[in-house]
Write a protein that holds these residues in place. Sequence first.
Motif, PDB file in Angstrom:
ATOM      1  N   GLY A   1      19.487  -8.535  -2.988  1.00 40.93           N
ATOM      2  CA  GLY A   1      18.441  -7.661  -3.504  1.00 40.93           C
ATOM      3  C   GLY A   1      18.003  -6.708  -2.418  1.00 40.93           C
ATOM      4  N   GLY A   2      17.384  -5.608  -2.824  1.00 39.87           N
ATOM      5  CA  GLY A   2      16.874  -4.652  -1.851  1.00 39.87           C
ATOM      6  C   GLY A   2      15.887  -3.727  -2.523  1.00 39.87           C
ATOM      7  N   ALA A   3      15.286  -2.837  -1.731  1.00 42.60           N
ATOM      8  CA  ALA A   3      14.350  -1.870  -2.313  1.00 42.60           C
ATOM      9  C   ALA A   3      14.178  -0.690  -1.376  1.00 42.60           C
ATOM     10  N   ILE A   4      13.716   0.402  -1.988  1.00 46.89           N
ATOM     11  CA  ILE A   4      13.412   1.634  -1.268  1.00 46.89           C
ATOM     12  C   ILE A   4      11.913   1.878  -1.461  1.00 46.89           C
ATOM     13  N   PHE A   5      11.229   2.330  -0.415  1.00 45.78           N
ATOM     14  CA  PHE A   5       9.797   2.630  -0.522  1.00 45.78           C
ATOM     15  C   PHE A   5       9.563   4.097  -0.161  1.00 45.78           C
ATOM     16  N   THR A   6       8.662   4.730  -0.871  1.00 46.65           N
ATOM     17  CA  THR A   6       8.227   6.068  -0.429  1.00 46.65           C
ATOM     18  C   THR A   6       6.871   6.411  -1.037  1.00 46.65           C
ATOM     19  N   ASN A   7       6.147   7.277  -0.346  1.00 47.67           N
ATOM     20  CA  ASN A   7       4.884   7.800  -0.878  1.00 47.67           C
ATOM     21  C   ASN A   7       5.076   9.164  -1.535  1.00 47.67           C
ATOM     22  N   ASP A   8       6.319   9.660  -1.530  1.00 44.99           N
ATOM     23  CA  ASP A   8       6.613  11.005  -2.021  1.00 44.99           C
ATOM     24  C   ASP A   8       7.041  10.937  -3.495  1.00 44.99           C
ATOM     25  N   ASP A   9       6.238  11.508  -4.382  1.00 46.18           N
ATOM     26  CA  ASP A   9       6.512  11.415  -5.829  1.00 46.18           C
ATOM     27  C   ASP A   9       7.858  12.031  -6.211  1.00 46.18           C
ATOM     28  N   ASP A  10       8.150  13.210  -5.670  1.00 45.56           N
ATOM     29  CA  ASP A  10       9.404  13.885  -6.038  1.00 45.56           C
ATOM     30  C   ASP A  10      10.620  13.089  -5.566  1.00 45.56           C
ATOM     31  N   LEU A  11      10.512  12.587  -4.341  1.00 45.11           N
ATOM     32  CA  LEU A  11      11.608  11.800  -3.789  1.00 45.11           C
ATOM     33  C   LEU A  11      11.805  10.516  -4.615  1.00 45.11           C
ATOM     34  N   ALA A  12      10.717   9.901  -5.006  1.00 44.22           N
ATOM     35  CA  ALA A  12      10.802   8.677  -5.819  1.00 44.22           C
ATOM     36  C   ALA A  12      11.508   8.977  -7.137  1.00 44.22           C
ATOM     37  N   HIS A  13      11.164  10.110  -7.740  1.00 45.16           N
ATOM     38  CA  HIS A  13      11.798  10.489  -8.999  1.00 45.16           C
ATOM     39  C   HIS A  13      13.312  10.669  -8.797  1.00 45.16           C
ATOM     40  N   THR A  14      13.663  11.427  -7.753  1.00 40.86           N
ATOM     41  CA  THR A  14      15.093  11.643  -7.454  1.00 40.86           C
ATOM     42  C   THR A  14      15.808  10.299  -7.316  1.00 40.86           C
ATOM     43  N   ILE A  15      15.199   9.405  -6.561  1.00 42.60           N
ATOM     44  CA  ILE A  15      15.847   8.124  -6.251  1.00 42.60           C
ATOM     45  C   ILE A  15      15.996   7.252  -7.490  1.00 42.60           C
ATOM     46  N   ARG A  16      15.036   7.305  -8.391  1.00 44.64           N
ATOM     47  CA  ARG A  16      15.154   6.501  -9.617  1.00 44.64           C
ATOM     48  C   ARG A  16      16.375   6.921 -10.423  1.00 44.64           C
ATOM     49  N   GLY A  17      16.744   8.197 -10.317  1.00 43.97           N
ATOM     50  CA  GLY A  17      17.980   8.644 -10.952  1.00 43.97           C
ATOM     51  C   GLY A  17      19.212   8.227 -10.157  1.00 43.97           C
ATOM     52  N   VAL A  18      19.141   8.369  -8.831  1.00 41.65           N
ATOM     53  CA  VAL A  18      20.312   8.037  -7.992  1.00 41.65           C
ATOM     54  C   VAL A  18      20.733   6.578  -8.202  1.00 41.65           C
ATOM     55  N   VAL A  19      19.770   5.662  -8.274  1.00 43.75           N
ATOM     56  CA  VAL A  19      20.142   4.240  -8.424  1.00 43.75           C
ATOM     57  C   VAL A  19      20.759   3.953  -9.789  1.00 43.75           C
TER      58      VAL A  19
ATOM     59  N   GLY B   1       0.833  -1.192   0.000  1.00 43.10           N
ATOM     60  CA  GLY B   1       0.000   0.000   0.000  1.00 43.10           C
ATOM     61  C   GLY B   1       0.869   1.245   0.000  1.00 43.10           C
ATOM     62  N   VAL B   2       1.922   1.241  -0.818  1.00 43.06           N
ATOM     63  CA  VAL B   2       2.819   2.391  -0.897  1.00 43.06           C
ATOM     64  C   VAL B   2       2.884   2.831  -2.355  1.00 43.06           C
ATOM     65  N   LYS B   3       3.100   4.124  -2.595  1.00 39.32           N
ATOM     66  CA  LYS B   3       3.051   4.615  -3.970  1.00 39.32           C
ATOM     67  C   LYS B   3       4.241   4.167  -4.816  1.00 39.32           C
ATOM     68  N   HIS B   4       5.422   4.162  -4.196  1.00 39.35           N
ATOM     69  CA  HIS B   4       6.617   3.857  -4.991  1.00 39.35           C
ATOM     70  C   HIS B   4       7.516   2.824  -4.316  1.00 39.35           C
ATOM     71  N   VAL B   5       7.849   1.789  -5.068  1.00 39.40           N
ATOM     72  CA  VAL B   5       8.906   0.858  -4.676  1.00 39.40           C
ATOM     73  C   VAL B   5      10.001   0.997  -5.724  1.00 39.40           C
ATOM     74  N   ILE B   6      11.214   1.250  -5.288  1.00 40.71           N
ATOM     75  CA  ILE B   6      12.344   1.338  -6.218  1.00 40.71           C
ATOM     76  C   ILE B   6      13.315   0.211  -5.867  1.00 40.71           C
ATOM     77  N   PRO B   7      13.374  -0.827  -6.710  1.00 45.82           N
ATOM     78  CA  PRO B   7      14.264  -1.947  -6.411  1.00 45.82           C
ATOM     79  C   PRO B   7      15.726  -1.530  -6.541  1.00 45.82           C
ATOM     80  N   CYS B   8      16.589  -2.184  -5.773  1.00 44.18           N
ATOM     81  CA  CYS B   8      18.031  -1.926  -5.881  1.00 44.18           C
ATOM     82  C   CYS B   8      18.786  -3.194  -5.500  1.00 44.18           C
ATOM     83  N   ALA B   9      20.104  -3.078  -5.371  1.00 45.33           N
ATOM     84  CA  ALA B   9      20.951  -4.269  -5.307  1.00 45.33           C
ATOM     85  C   ALA B   9      20.981  -4.979  -3.961  1.00 45.33           C
ATOM     86  N   ASN B  10      20.774  -4.255  -2.872  1.00 42.24           N
ATOM     87  CA  ASN B  10      20.786  -4.878  -1.540  1.00 42.24           C
ATOM     88  C   ASN B  10      20.270  -3.874  -0.514  1.00 42.24           C
TER      89      ASN B  10
END
Length: 384
Positions: free
Chosen positions: A200-218, A51-60
């Motif tokens: 494997g790992g992931a980041i979760f957030t409900n914040d659209d701007d933060l999710a966008h930033t993070i998709r670039g960071v990874v 029930g979260v807006k954004h999941v950003i998968p990552c390496a660990n």
Amino acid sequence: MKKIQMVDLKGQYNKIKEEVDQSVLEVLDSTAYINGPKVHEFQNNLEKYLGVKHVIPCANGTDALQIAMMGLGLKPGDEVITADFTFAATVEVIALLNLTPVLVDVDPVTFNIDVEAVKNAITPKTKAIVPVHLFGMCANMEALMDIAQTNNLFVIEDNAQGIGATYTYTDGRKAKAGTIGHIASTSFFPSKNLGCYGDGGAIFTNDDDLAHTIRGVVNHGMYVRYHHDVVGVNSRLDSIQATILNIKLKHLDNYNQARQNAARAYNTAFANEEYIITPSGKSECLGICSSCDCHVFHQYTLRVLKGDRDALVKHLNDKGIPCGVYYPIPLHRQKAYLDSRYNEADFKVTNQLVKEVISLPMHTELDDDQIEFITSTVKNFVNS
Ligand SMILES: *Cc1c(COP(=O)(O)O)cnc(C)c1O
């Protein structure tokens, strides 16, 4: 009786082997090994589950924590408060980013970050709090979010051990662990509650701007191909792990229930033991009542009184029962994280816990005979 293991990955795999093998072969055949459709499917499925807006998968899970802090734009010298009693990954990434870790004591009942200690540690430089849902038990998120709001701080949940746990607010509202803070991290290390067959790992957030930033960071700081707007990292979940996680996610609630059932059986067996303190969640439910899911028992951790913990470890090992000591040394006493500002008197609980804690076998495949053997062996020892 089956041989007792700390974690029974093989037993769990055997039950889903056909489906997993088939799906892994499909990924191999597809050649979409990185960022393939399976990764997107898993991302969507986990967003729905949590029930979260954004999941950003990552390496660990360690990367996930680091990337979360990078995404929040924390700067060298910013202070980040976290628990003294946790796995080192939490404090490691704070130090790696040249932020200043501020370790604080934990609560003796839940083993989670002590809310009063957090309040006392806040300075004008404090920028974030990192609660860890240690051993699968939700930290006191409501109080921490209040403190964060009052002091204009970010809350980063380290949810590596708590995936699937449900936090209940005092007004009865519920939310999954990892969806309450501004951002959260998790790990899919094989032994975690939702583990893949590699890293494997992931980041979760409900914040659209933060999710966008993070998709670039990874992805090397790229928002448009070959345009590097920020300093990023390379951190990806691969398609083979994603397809395995897709299958295991369907079983996560059952897996966590199996852990809770084992915890309940352990707690019942130890209920009248004078020298043992069993894990408990909120006082009214012990974390494992039928109406509350605040604890998903990544570990089942006892406190052994009488100073007998190390002897008990040896006794269990001699009887063929594996066990663990998580964690034997508080972070504030680790060479890498010494800080002259720390005062031993401020770490009374952690200093006590490291001498008392022992984690018994905990996984989805424990059976009644094994639990009976483990609990009777522990009881015989502490009463002898
Ligand atoms: C496992 C764990 C991590 C790190 O996860 P990895 O995937 O091993 O990098 C971070 N924090 C906690 C509390 C953990 O238990």
